[in-house]
Structure formats: C-alpha cells, structure tokens
Design a protein around this motif. Structure first.
Motif, PDB file in Angstrom:
ATOM      1  N   ILE A 111      44.476  38.021  52.651  1.00  0.00           N
ATOM      2  CA  ILE A 111      43.466  37.546  51.692  1.00  0.00           C
ATOM      3  C   ILE A 111      44.143  37.253  50.352  1.00  0.00           C
ATOM      4  CG2 ILE A 111      41.313  38.128  50.507  1.00  0.00           C
ATOM      5  CD1 ILE A 111      40.621  39.911  52.869  1.00  0.00           C
ATOM      6  N   LEU A 112      45.055  38.131  49.969  1.00  0.00           N
ATOM      7  CA  LEU A 112      45.765  37.925  48.708  1.00  0.00           C
ATOM      8  C   LEU A 112      46.601  36.644  48.781  1.00  0.00           C
ATOM      9  CD1 LEU A 112      46.958  41.588  48.020  1.00  0.00           C
ATOM     10  CD2 LEU A 112      44.922  40.465  47.152  1.00  0.00           C
ATOM     11  N   GLU A 113      47.228  36.415  49.959  1.00  0.00           N
ATOM     12  CA  GLU A 113      47.997  35.177  50.167  1.00  0.00           C
ATOM     13  C   GLU A 113      47.089  33.960  49.953  1.00  0.00           C
ATOM     14  OE1 GLU A 113      51.043  34.140  51.032  1.00  0.00           O
ATOM     15  OE2 GLU A 113      52.137  35.950  51.616  1.00  0.00           O
ATOM     16  N   LYS A 114      45.870  34.091  50.442  1.00  0.00           N
ATOM     17  CA  LYS A 114      44.920  32.990  50.335  1.00  0.00           C
ATOM     18  C   LYS A 114      44.554  32.730  48.867  1.00  0.00           C
ATOM     19  CE  LYS A 114      41.013  31.278  52.888  1.00  0.00           C
ATOM     20  NZ  LYS A 114      39.947  31.628  53.820  1.00  0.00           N
ATOM     21  N   ILE A 115      44.340  33.801  48.127  1.00  0.00           N
ATOM     22  CA  ILE A 115      44.027  33.645  46.700  1.00  0.00           C
ATOM     23  C   ILE A 115      45.196  32.960  45.993  1.00  0.00           C
ATOM     24  CG2 ILE A 115      43.495  34.870  44.551  1.00  0.00           C
ATOM     25  CD1 ILE A 115      42.229  37.060  46.264  1.00  0.00           C
ATOM     26  N   HIS A 133      42.266  51.386  48.524  1.00  0.00           N
ATOM     27  CA  HIS A 133      41.935  50.519  47.402  1.00  0.00           C
ATOM     28  C   HIS A 133      42.061  49.056  47.800  1.00  0.00           C
ATOM     29  CE1 HIS A 133      42.802  54.249  45.026  1.00  0.00           C
ATOM     30  NE2 HIS A 133      41.691  53.853  44.473  1.00  0.00           N
ATOM     31  N   GLY A 134      41.744  48.773  49.063  1.00  0.00           N
ATOM     32  CA  GLY A 134      41.854  47.397  49.556  1.00  0.00           C
ATOM     33  C   GLY A 134      41.023  46.424  48.742  1.00  0.00           C
ATOM     34  N   ARG A 135      39.762  46.805  48.496  1.00  0.00           N
ATOM     35  CA  ARG A 135      38.895  45.914  47.726  1.00  0.00           C
ATOM     36  C   ARG A 135      39.401  45.747  46.306  1.00  0.00           C
ATOM     37  NH1 ARG A 135      32.892  47.895  49.408  1.00  0.00           N
ATOM     38  NH2 ARG A 135      33.677  49.884  48.665  1.00  0.00           N
ATOM     39  N   ASP A 136      39.931  46.821  45.758  1.00  0.00           N
ATOM     40  CA  ASP A 136      40.407  46.774  44.373  1.00  0.00           C
ATOM     41  C   ASP A 136      41.542  45.776  44.219  1.00  0.00           C
ATOM     42  OD1 ASP A 136      39.496  49.475  45.282  1.00  0.00           O
ATOM     43  OD2 ASP A 136      39.314  49.729  43.118  1.00  0.00           O
ATOM     44  N   ALA A 137      42.414  45.710  45.248  1.00  0.00           N
ATOM     45  CA  ALA A 137      43.544  44.782  45.186  1.00  0.00           C
ATOM     46  C   ALA A 137      43.048  43.347  45.051  1.00  0.00           C
ATOM     47  CB  ALA A 137      44.429  44.937  46.415  1.00  0.00           C
ATOM     48  N   ILE A 138      42.046  43.009  45.853  1.00  0.00           N
ATOM     49  CA  ILE A 138      41.494  41.649  45.796  1.00  0.00           C
ATOM     50  C   ILE A 138      40.865  41.401  44.424  1.00  0.00           C
ATOM     51  CG2 ILE A 138      39.793  40.069  46.794  1.00  0.00           C
ATOM     52  CD1 ILE A 138      40.081  41.633  49.408  1.00  0.00           C
ATOM     53  N   TYR A 139      40.072  42.376  44.000  1.00  0.00           N
ATOM     54  CA  TYR A 139      39.391  42.272  42.716  1.00  0.00           C
ATOM     55  C   TYR A 139      40.399  42.085  41.573  1.00  0.00           C
ATOM     56  CZ  TYR A 139      37.340  44.249  38.477  1.00  0.00           C
ATOM     57  OH  TYR A 139      36.962  44.469  37.194  1.00  0.00           O
ATOM     58  N   GLU A 140      41.464  42.905  41.604  1.00  0.00           N
ATOM     59  CA  GLU A 140      42.463  42.824  40.533  1.00  0.00           C
ATOM     60  C   GLU A 140      43.190  41.493  40.540  1.00  0.00           C
ATOM     61  OE1 GLU A 140      44.819  46.663  39.737  1.00  0.00           O
ATOM     62  OE2 GLU A 140      43.891  46.955  41.669  1.00  0.00           O
ATOM     63  N   MET A 141      43.532  41.025  41.768  1.00  0.00           N
ATOM     64  CA  MET A 141      44.256  39.753  41.833  1.00  0.00           C
ATOM     65  C   MET A 141      43.392  38.614  41.296  1.00  0.00           C
ATOM     66  SD  MET A 141      46.665  38.117  44.617  1.00  0.00           S
ATOM     67  CE  MET A 141      47.315  36.465  44.444  1.00  0.00           C
ATOM     68  N   LEU A 142      42.118  38.619  41.666  1.00  0.00           N
ATOM     69  CA  LEU A 142      41.214  37.585  41.151  1.00  0.00           C
ATOM     70  C   LEU A 142      41.147  37.645  39.628  1.00  0.00           C
ATOM     71  CD1 LEU A 142      38.274  37.809  43.714  1.00  0.00           C
ATOM     72  CD2 LEU A 142      39.822  35.873  43.394  1.00  0.00           C
ATOM     73  N   HIS A 143      41.094  38.878  39.143  1.00  0.00           N
ATOM     74  CA  HIS A 143      41.023  39.091  37.697  1.00  0.00           C
ATOM     75  C   HIS A 143      42.280  38.558  36.999  1.00  0.00           C
ATOM     76  CE1 HIS A 143      40.540  41.160  33.879  1.00  0.00           C
ATOM     77  NE2 HIS A 143      41.724  41.716  34.073  1.00  0.00           N
ATOM     78  N   PHE A 144      43.453  38.915  37.547  1.00  0.00           N
ATOM     79  CA  PHE A 144      44.711  38.479  36.931  1.00  0.00           C
ATOM     80  C   PHE A 144      44.848  36.955  36.981  1.00  0.00           C
ATOM     81  CE2 PHE A 144      46.516  42.879  37.912  1.00  0.00           C
ATOM     82  CZ  PHE A 144      46.452  43.280  36.587  1.00  0.00           C
ATOM     83  N   ALA A 145      44.413  36.380  38.103  1.00  0.00           N
ATOM     84  CA  ALA A 145      44.510  34.921  38.236  1.00  0.00           C
ATOM     85  C   ALA A 145      43.620  34.240  37.196  1.00  0.00           C
ATOM     86  CB  ALA A 145      44.106  34.495  39.640  1.00  0.00           C
ATOM     87  N   LYS A 146      42.442  34.816  36.991  1.00  0.00           N
ATOM     88  CA  LYS A 146      41.497  34.253  36.033  1.00  0.00           C
ATOM     89  C   LYS A 146      42.021  34.351  34.601  1.00  0.00           C
ATOM     90  CE  LYS A 146      36.714  34.818  34.940  1.00  0.00           C
ATOM     91  NZ  LYS A 146      35.701  35.864  35.021  1.00  0.00           N
ATOM     92  N   GLU A 147      42.722  35.457  34.340  1.00  0.00           N
ATOM     93  CA  GLU A 147      43.259  35.687  32.994  1.00  0.00           C
ATOM     94  C   GLU A 147      44.492  34.833  32.715  1.00  0.00           C
ATOM     95  OE1 GLU A 147      42.415  38.292  30.485  1.00  0.00           O
ATOM     96  OE2 GLU A 147      40.504  37.895  31.477  1.00  0.00           O
ATOM     97  N   GLY A 148      44.899  34.033  33.682  1.00  0.00           N
ATOM     98  CA  GLY A 148      46.060  33.172  33.469  1.00  0.00           C
ATOM     99  C   GLY A 148      47.392  33.878  33.558  1.00  0.00           C
ATOM    100  N   PHE A 149      47.466  34.895  34.382  1.00  0.00           N
ATOM    101  CA  PHE A 149      48.747  35.576  34.573  1.00  0.00           C
ATOM    102  C   PHE A 149      49.726  34.657  35.293  1.00  0.00           C
ATOM    103  CE2 PHE A 149      48.808  40.251  33.689  1.00  0.00           C
ATOM    104  CZ  PHE A 149      47.703  40.232  32.854  1.00  0.00           C
ATOM    105  N   ASN A 150      51.014  34.959  35.172  1.00  0.00           N
ATOM    106  CA  ASN A 150      52.028  34.109  35.775  1.00  0.00           C
ATOM    107  C   ASN A 150      52.539  34.638  37.110  1.00  0.00           C
ATOM    108  OD1 ASN A 150      52.657  34.235  32.512  1.00  0.00           O
ATOM    109  ND2 ASN A 150      52.378  32.205  33.383  1.00  0.00           N
ATOM    110  N   THR A 154      44.671  29.601  43.966  1.00  0.00           N
ATOM    111  CA  THR A 154      44.768  29.590  42.507  1.00  0.00           C
ATOM    112  C   THR A 154      46.136  29.142  42.015  1.00  0.00           C
ATOM    113  OG1 THR A 154      45.502  31.879  42.472  1.00  0.00           O
ATOM    114  CG2 THR A 154      43.139  31.512  42.294  1.00  0.00           C
ATOM    115  N   GLY A 155      47.142  29.218  42.886  1.00  0.00           N
ATOM    116  CA  GLY A 155      48.479  28.825  42.486  1.00  0.00           C
ATOM    117  C   GLY A 155      49.230  29.898  41.713  1.00  0.00           C
ATOM    118  N   VAL A 156      48.634  31.082  41.551  1.00  0.00           N
ATOM    119  CA  VAL A 156      49.359  32.141  40.848  1.00  0.00           C
ATOM    120  C   VAL A 156      50.414  32.709  41.804  1.00  0.00           C
ATOM    121  CG1 VAL A 156      47.548  33.846  41.397  1.00  0.00           C
ATOM    122  CG2 VAL A 156      49.163  34.327  39.581  1.00  0.00           C
TER     123      VAL A 156
END
Lengths: 314, 354
Positions: free
Chosen positions: B308-312, B272-289, B316-318
C-alpha cells in the motif's frame, strides 16, 4: 592530457575507466576481483600505468561499488559514491532519455527508475542473491560451459525448460533434476535465463514503474540469453550500450568531472607498488561495539572508519 | 528478587525510573549490542519476528548480571505477535536451560495496577508518583530526540549534537529526584540551544515511519537518523512511546486514522499498520522529499501495508524506501541504500523545493 579516473570494485569484478575532458573513454579495464579488493585495485593501477601514455594527468578520482570506501581510501579518491547513483549517471549518459536501468552484477541486482536523467526510485536485492551473476557463474561451471558462451547456447533453445527460480539453491536442484530426466543443455540454460528474469521482476522490480527506454547493465548484461528473456517478458526493447560492464566506473568518473576538485587527492599510480594492509578491531568504548577498520600504507595508518561515534574516524 | 526488562532505545531510561521508583529491585538492561542480538537469535525461534530475538538477547546479558525475573509488557486484543512475546520468550529461555520467569503485563490499566501492586507492594500514591516522574523523563527524552533531528544536519561541528545527546541522556538517567530533575532539564534545554548551527540552510525532509520498536531504537536501526543527517537530511518521526501510550488511552485516535486511510485500507492489520499509511499520506501532503519505512523482519502488520505504501509512492511521487531489519542485515548494505536514497531525495528536493 587532462583525465578523470573512475574505479568500481564489486564483489566479483573490478572496473577502471579513464575519461578525458570530452567524456570520451580513453581506457577501460574489466577483470575479476578474485576476493581481494586491495590487490584488484593495485592490479588495475599497475595495468593503467603500463598502458597509458606518459603525458596523462589525473585531475580527479572517484570510487564506487561495494568496496568503494576501501578503494577510495587506498587510492585517495576525491569522491566516494554509491553504485546506484554511479550507474544512473552512466546509463543517462549513453541513453539520455532512459527511464529504467536494470543492473545485474556479481552479487547485486538493482533497478533504477529515472526521470529527466536523475534517479527517482530504485530497488536492490537485500537478503537474497537469487538471480545474480555469481549464480550463473556457478551453474556455468557445473554444466562445463564457459560463462561467455552461456547466452549463445541459450539462444539455440526452441522450448526453454521451466525452472523454479524463487530461490537459487532450489533452482539448482530443479536444474539437476531436469538434466537427469533428459532435457537438453540449451533448453535448461534458456530456462535458467527466463527463471532469473522472472525472479528479478517478481522480487526486485516488484511495484516499480518500468518504462521504456530500458537499459541493461552489469556483467550479466553480456549474456544475450538474459537480454532476450527480458525482452520477451517485458515486451519492450532492451538497450545494451557499449561499455555496459563498466558503466558504474564510467558514471563515477563523470561525477568527479562534473565537480572537479581543485587539486586531486589521488596518491598516484605508484601506490600500486606499495604495501597496503587493512585490519579491523572491535572498539570496546560503548555497547555499540563497532567494528573499526584501519588501512595502512607502508605501515602508516592513513584512515580508520566504521565507527558510529567518530572516535576513530575523525 | 531481581527483575529485568527489555532494552528499548532511550526510553529504557524512563522505564527504568518507573520501576525503580516503585521500589522494584532492578538489574537494568544494557544497551543492545550485536553480541546480544547474536546470542538472543541463537535460542529464539528462527521465524519469529526480530524484536523478540533482541529482547531475549537483552535478558541473557541481564541474567549474567544477576537478574532472576523478567518483566514483559504485552499488548492485548487484535494487535500482532507481540501479544505472545512473554509466553514465547518464557519457553525459549526455559528450553535453553535458564530457570527464569517472564512475567507478563497486559496493557490494561486494571491488570497493570494489580500486577505492579503484587510485585512491588507499592501504594497507589507511590505508583502515581513513579508514573509521573517517569513520564516527565520520557517527555524530555522525546523532545531531545526531536530537537536533535533538527540540529544534526545543520550543526557546524560534525557530531556535536549526538555527543551532546549522549551526555544529556546520561544526566537524565542518573537523576533520582524530581526537584533535581527540573533543574537538570533547564540546564539541558539551555545548553542544547547553544549548539552552533546554520539556520539559513533549507534542507530536504524525510519522514521515518514503520514499526515502533525499530523506528525508535537506534541500536536496532543502525542509527538511521544520524546516517540520514550526515547526508544532509532533516528527519521527522511521529512515532514514539507517548504516541503509543496516547493511542492506548484514547481509542478515537484510531478511528480518526481509519477515516483518513479509508481509500487504501478498510480495516486494521494489527500493530501500527494503519498508522504507517496515515503517516505516509501525511508526509506526502506536507511536501516531504522522502519516506522511509523501517520494519523488523517477520513483522506482519508492516509487511502487509508495504504494498500500500508502494502504491502511495507511485501515486504521489514521494520517494519511498522500505528497510527490513534483522540479525542478518549487514550495515554496509544498509549504508548503500541510504546513500542512494539520499540522492533520490535530493533530486526530489531540487525539483520541487528550490
């Protein structure tokens, strides 16, 4: 006098700090835990009792460090805080605009990134103790150099010997090898410092946004060789504040002082004369089989913790 | 012939129901304990990923209880090392002197159907019925897990939600009849809404992403959802068994994900490598903390996407924390990181949401 006490019990060393209302450090202790956190806490309290003036009143106690839970329970601390938050707090007090905190202790090494005085990111070594104080300690012992002199000797080196430092065990064999082929002690010691810095930056600080001002804390920050190696590698100035080795204890004392309890739960310095015992047992209640810990003062159970469901701890 | 299978969090209940309804003689796995992990690690190849070791630990307990055969579901195609689990586990068990067969079910409908038919002799109708009942249970379990994550940090009496959840899961586990189940479902949902909470509380939110097995099994991740709730954090998690099943049935979900993560990763890395990136982008967009990635030590897809997640996180600063779990991870070390992370999450929350 109204004061606050911060206790930081780590794997290798134990730190006590007493501050007054003006955030001034009245007293700071730093000594070795010697593998027995309970005794270390008792020892610290005993020394403080002897050395502090009689009119001192403790308004709040905070504990931190890897033995924070145990320390908090046997001293009756008002706040138990993780060491990352405590160090961030301590560092931000000394250098208010600090952006990066490097803390290398006995078995932990961590990096904390701050913005406006609060932690926004951190990393900590998880499965490998490469590059921590315990390793330097062992090597100093092997080279028959007192650990306090380690940094001084490193500074004497003109051409540090490169030492493979991805893994401490291999670093050690590499070091022995370099010694056997005739490298001088100061070059090896300086090479070791550089290796540890490289290791820290590659493993723990990987991907972190290291920005100046950088503050270096923890027992290893006493080693000027390490400081120099960090400065050379990062090409930035490294700040080592006064009280660099007790910053965690200081930080947690500040945290308690910020939100002081109405009445402290502190058991008093007298607890150091009492018989404190800690035992553990495995709960058989469910397949989790939690390891439950139990602390007793003078035979009386004061707390149980370590269970997931709350059957024992509440 | 007595069969067993690997324990997997609360979903074990649904899998158990499915197999029982098919008429398979079953020794259900016991909840994963530290002892089972230890025993499994002893005979598993050291450098294999962590879930394989835990699975073997589960089997060993079941073998002691009388199990003679193991059922193991494997993914097909370009997934990850999970697709060799059956064969590696079979060999590890045989090498350790256990005369037991690991039967592999490849996740293609045709193969599952023929294998199940071979093992159980169930009719198509029976298979359909068993599948439907198990799926109903699964949906309820997943729903309760979600609700619990909302309730836990808000509950007035500490520990009440988790206690209730244990009770409810036990009820779901024991019910053998579909009609009875409908009644129990109503009872559970009625009771869970009565748990006293502080609704006015606005809390920081953290998204849990990563490898599906570790994310969904609290016996593996040291109950991270409860730990975070205790720090006053509302946990969100998209990954669950239904998510995985849906992706198996509807492949276009993967295409959509790929489209969204294109700037970061242009192909699959397995699991689920791609899913992890997708989910993190989603959570960051939703304003998660905050976002926490959980992965078992040795998990290739998740290790690959970690930078890649570190980069996001940098972009994004999340706040982001990655936790690698295996038999050698100590709970105290994990606790320290979670507490420190909770602090960082709170700082983020105060800055952006208050």
């Amino acid at each position: 006098m109204e004061t606050y006490l911060g206790i930081d019990v780590g794997s290798i060393s134990t730190k006590f700090v007493i501050i007054n209302e003006k955030n001034e450090i009245l007293h700071a202790l730093y000594f070795r835990t010697e593998g027995n956190p309970i005794n270390a806490v008792k020892k610290g309290l005993r020394i403080l009792k002897k050395e502090l003036p009689k009119n001192i009143q403790i308004n709040g106690v905070g504990s931190t460090g890897s033995a924070r839970q145990l320390t908090g329970i046997i001293t009756g601390a008002d706040i138990i805080k993780n060491e990352i938050t405590a160090h961030a707090k301590g560092a931000a007090f000394f250098v208010p605009d600090v952006r990066t905190v490097i803390e290398i202790g006995g078995q932990d090494s961590k990096i904390i990134i701050l913005e406006n005085g609060v932690a926004v990111d951190f990393a900590m070594n998880l499965i490998c103790a490469a590059g921590t104080g315990a390793f330097l300690d062992a090597q100093a012992f092997r080279l028959k150099i007192p650990i306090e002199k380690f940094g001084e000797i490193a500074l004497k080196s003109k051409s540090p010997t490169p030492i493979g430092s991805r893994c401490t065990i291999f670093a050690e064999s590499d070091m022995i090898h370099k010694q056997q082929i005739g490298h001088s002690v100061e070059d090896i010691v300086a090479g070791l410092c550089q290796g540890l810095v490289r290791n820290f930056l590659a493993n723990i600080a990987k991907g972190k946004n290291i920005k100046s001002p950088i503050v270096f804390l923890g027992g290893v920050s006493e080693n000027i060789g390490m400081r120099k190696a960090f400065e050379e590698t990062l090409e930035e100035k490294i700040i080592i504040p006064k009280y660099n080795t007790v910053a965690g204890a200081f930080g947690v004392a500040l945290i308690v002082k910020e939100k002081p309890p109405k009445k402290t739960k502190f058991f008093g310095f007298e607890v150091s004369e009492k018989d404190i015992r800690c035992t553990s047992f495995q709960c058989k209640g469910c397949p989790n089989q939690c390891e439950v810990l139990e602390a007793r003062i003078e035979g009386e159970v004061i707390a149980r913790w370590g269970d997931r469901c709350g059957k024992w701890s509440s | 012939m007595k069969y067993t299978f690997a324990y997997w969090g609360n979903y074990t209940i649904a899998i158990k129901t499915l197999l029982e309804k098919l008429g398979i003689d079953l020794i259900p796995p016991e909840k994963t304990s530290s002892k089972a992990i230890e025993e499994g690690s002893k005979i598993a190849p050291e450098l294999y990923c962590f879930p394989l070791k835990v699975n073997i630990g589960n089997y060993l307990v079941a073998i002691k209880n009388g199990a003679e055969k193991v059922l193991m579901v494997e993914n097909v195609g370009g997934s990850c090392r999970q697709r060799y689990y059956g064969i590696v586990q079979n060999k590890a068990l045989k090498d350790a002197g256990y005369n037991i067969d690991v039967i592999v079910l490849k996740t293609s409908p045709k193969e599952i159907y023929s294998k199940i038919k071979e093992i159980s002799g169930a009719s198509l109708l029976q298979i359909w019925g068993a599948g439907r009942f198990a799926f109903k249970k699964l949906r309820l379990i997943e729903k309760l897990e979600k609700i619990a994550n909302y309730l836990r940090p808000r509950e007035k009496e500490r520990g009440e939600t988790s206690k209730f959840l244990r009770w409810a899961l036990d009820k779901i586990d024991k019910v053998k009849d579909e009609k009875e189940f409908t009644k129990i479902k109503k009872e559970i949902l009625g009771k869970i809404s009565k748990i006293k909470i502080d609704r006015s509380k606005k809390l920081p939110r953290v998204g849990l992403i990563g490898e599906i097995y570790t994310v969904c099994d609290e016996s593996i991740n040291f109950g991270i959802e409860e730990k975070l709730a205790r720090e006053g954090i509302e946990v969100h998690r998209e990954m669950n068994l239904t998510y995985h099943l849906k992706k198996g049935i509807f492949p276009w979900k993967d295409w959509q994900i790929q489209k969204k993560i294109m700037p970061y990763l242009e192909s699959t890395v397995g699991g689920h490598g791609r899913d992890a990136i997708y989910e993190m982008l989603h959570f960051a967009k939703e304003g998660f903390n905050g976002v926490i990635q959980l992965l078992p030590f040795g998990c290739m897809p998740e290790t690959t996407v970690r930078p890649i997640l570190e980069k996001i996180h940098q972009k994004t600063g999340v706040p982001f924390l990655s936790l690698s779990l295996d038999e050698q991870v100590a709970e105290v070390g994990l606790q320290t990181r979670i507490e420190a992370f909770a602090e960082v999450v709170n700082n983020h929350f105060i800055k952006y949401n208050k």
